[in-house]
Design an enzyme around this catalytic site. Structure first.
Site, PDB file in Angstrom:
ATOM      1  N   HIS A   1      -1.577   4.863   0.961  1.00  0.00           N
ATOM      2  CA  HIS A   1      -1.652   5.126  -0.489  1.00  0.00           C
ATOM      3  C   HIS A   1      -3.109   5.293  -0.935  1.00  0.00           C
ATOM      4  CE1 HIS A   1       0.727   4.681  -4.482  1.00  0.00           C
ATOM      5  NE2 HIS A   1      -0.322   5.465  -4.652  1.00  0.00           N
ATOM      6  N   VAL A   2      -3.765   6.247  -0.322  1.00  0.00           N
ATOM      7  CA  VAL A   2      -5.184   6.488  -0.603  1.00  0.00           C
ATOM      8  C   VAL A   2      -5.446   7.877  -1.198  1.00  0.00           C
ATOM      9  CG1 VAL A   2      -6.144   4.918   1.114  1.00  0.00           C
ATOM     10  CG2 VAL A   2      -5.508   7.245   1.794  1.00  0.00           C
TER      11      VAL A   2
ATOM     12  N   ARG B   1       5.738   9.453  -5.112  1.00  0.00           N
ATOM     13  CA  ARG B   1       6.247   8.098  -4.945  1.00  0.00           C
ATOM     14  C   ARG B   1       7.222   8.078  -3.778  1.00  0.00           C
ATOM     15  NH1 ARG B   1       2.520   6.292  -7.250  1.00  0.00           N
ATOM     16  NH2 ARG B   1       2.462   5.111  -9.196  1.00  0.00           N
TER      17      ARG B   1
ATOM     18  N   ASP C   1       1.868   9.404   2.100  1.00  0.00           N
ATOM     19  CA  ASP C   1       0.856   8.509   1.547  1.00  0.00           C
ATOM     20  C   ASP C   1       1.508   7.421   0.702  1.00  0.00           C
ATOM     21  OD1 ASP C   1      -1.996   7.905   1.197  1.00  0.00           O
ATOM     22  OD2 ASP C   1      -1.638   8.399  -0.917  1.00  0.00           O
TER      23      ASP C   1
ATOM     24  N   VAL D   1       2.910  12.752  -1.769  1.00  0.00           N
ATOM     25  CA  VAL D   1       1.820  11.990  -2.389  1.00  0.00           C
ATOM     26  C   VAL D   1       2.257  11.424  -3.741  1.00  0.00           C
ATOM     27  CG1 VAL D   1      -0.041  13.299  -1.289  1.00  0.00           C
ATOM     28  CG2 VAL D   1       0.921  14.093  -3.469  1.00  0.00           C
TER      29      VAL D   1
ATOM     30  N   GLU E   1       5.403  -0.845  -0.288  1.00  0.00           N
ATOM     31  CA  GLU E   1       3.969  -0.787   0.063  1.00  0.00           C
ATOM     32  C   GLU E   1       3.360  -2.169  -0.086  1.00  0.00           C
ATOM     33  OE1 GLU E   1       2.017   2.244  -2.225  1.00  0.00           O
ATOM     34  OE2 GLU E   1       3.464   3.753  -1.668  1.00  0.00           O
TER      35      GLU E   1
END
Lengths: 319, 319
Positions: free
Chosen positions: B278-279, B230, B254, B228, B259
């Site tokens: 990415h949430v 990078r 994530d 979670v 991205e």
């Protein structure tokens, strides 16, 4: 004294535990995969660990049936036991840990729309973030404060919810993770302020349809429901309507009135409904299996020594 | 003194909090939706809350930039700030709660195959139960012991894991939920006994590719990974190979090197890989948003009173 152990999941490790307890109890153990393997010379077994529903119905020699499940509703018919005095124990207490993990996971999945992101990812799509809810500051109500409800409450507490209220028949539960414990009669008063309703109830006359259409309407429209007890506790038609019309935020059902859930059920297509195939408490987790077998062995010693058995089911209450 | 607040997510409640702090600090506040709305008369703003990457690059008047994210890697280029003395604060500390919930959920989802049940249910299928793993008795390693790692550890502790080992640069962390804290240099020694590896690291030179192919090979084949922090921390190609060949049990990512994850990425089709867009730390959760704004306002008062600021980024370390 003959003991039949009927199971497809136990392994050598658990077999050894049982054989060691049986030796202490002075009993012979026979390991079978299914009830259909009970040969004529084993029909007179005194003790069975496993789902020996047919044998219980016909054998007057059976003195103790231990089922490796928490629910015993399928043994509550008047003709379930040929021997009226047959003892029945269950394995309530073995499933708290595993079912609690399931409840936490599906609750957060719903609150954070993780299922939507996953569904998009199956199609190779990077989804747009949606608003989230959180266990933090959440008002949680736990209907059923047994092993499952308390194991869940202890874990949920770490997420800093606003409150965890337990609801049970007696209105009493020693578990410190509950901020408050109420009687089932007071359920209607807590529903309007419930944001997450967790249901872990056995199937009994009292719990049949306990989350009726009328009670469902008392929940706020942003509430989530998780049911890991028995499907009979919920009005499934009402739930489908409430979810499809947005009068509830979401539900995660692991249990259903009919299992497997029939292909034609409208629940498959209901909005914001997470369906799992009765897996919250399955026996594939090593910890659950060990605990299950340990509980049987504990009572096997009690039985052999004529002591009070610990996991006895109250057949009148049905749990 | 002009303050620009650039945000699409803050609502009246948060605006009031900011205006009240700005009044104390004797500053005027301008609310904008995007950096492109900065008119010429606002170019001389002294303080910006928001992702004003272009303004930082060009304005010598900017004295303090507060970004509403934990990561600041995108501001670490030599030419990121026209004013070399410009202060930079971030919002590390606002995301622990929300990201920790994400980590718990995806970890259990993987361990219990809930994604498979959900995928089957989309097609109206009652899936066959699969073997489960559990946070109970799990050996957990947390790479990065900041706000996210510690918030996760506190929650994970309630699930009765065998151990939670923190790993960070200093090898020191006061959080009691960690059974042990190790230095990053010792990482290789803990990987072989790790069943769940949680990565919550900032993107810096030191963390680039920290989970290299060689390190990945030290993990047991039944290990799970959650990232979670990078995407740059993981060798994504190696991860895809390890997952597809069964040399790892699963991963939940994530964050990614690129991205949104490009359509052609092999990760979309990688086995046992749970992709979320990415949430984990997005700002849609009210609690996160409030915390974020509170942190800015706290430092706004510090700034106005000439006191030390609490959330300053060490630009040499990069976090």
């Amino acid at each position: 004294m003959k003991i039949l152990v009927i199971s497809t999941v136990i392994k050598d490790k658990q077999k050894e535990t049982i054989m060691s307890a049986a030796a202490k109890a002075g009993a012979e153990v026979y390991f079978l995969q299914s009830e259909n393997e009970i040969t004529s010379d084993l029909q007179d077994a005194e003790i069975v660990y496993g789902f020996a529903v047919k044998l219980a119905k016909t054998s007057k020699k059976l003195k103790w049936l231990c089922v490796p499940s928490a629910g015993v509703d399928f043994l509550m018919r008047p003709d379930s036991f040929a021997n009226e005095e047959c003892l029945l124990t269950n394995s309530a207490g073995a499933y708290g840990v595993t079912i609690a993990e399931h409840i936490i996971a599906v609750s957060i999945m719903m609150m954070r729309n993780i299922t939507d992101y996953y569904a998009a990812s199956i199609n190779g799509k990077w989804a747009v973030p949606k608003p989230q809810k959180s266990l933090k500051d959440c008002r949680i109500t736990v209907l059923g404060t047994g092993d499952i409800g308390t194991s869940f409450a202890r874990r949920a507490k770490a997420f800093e919810p606003e409150s965890i209220v337990g609801v049970c028949r007696s209105g009493r539960c020693d578990e410190a993770a509950f901020d408050r414990v109420m009687k089932v009669e007071e359920l209607d008063s807590i529903l309007p302020e419930t944001e997450l309703l967790v249901m872990s109830l056995p199937a009994t006359k009292e719990t049949e349809n306990i989350l009726s259409r009328e009670r469902m309407a008392l929940l706020p429209s942003d509430a989530y429901i998780v049911n890991v007890g028995r499907g009979s506790a919920i009005d499934e038609d009402a739930l489908a309507e409430f979810l499809d019309s947005g009068r509830l935020a979401g539900a995660a059902l692991d249990v259903f009135r009919t299992e497997p859930l029939p292909e034609e059920s409208r629940l498959w297509k209901t909005k914001n409904l997470l369906i799992t195939p009765h897996v919250a408490g399955n026996l594939t987790l090593e910890h659950t299996l060990n605990r299950n077998v340990e509980m049987f062995c504990e009572d096997l010693i009690n039985y052999a020594e004529g002591k009070e058995m610990r996991y006895l089911v109250d057949r009148k209450k049905g749990y």
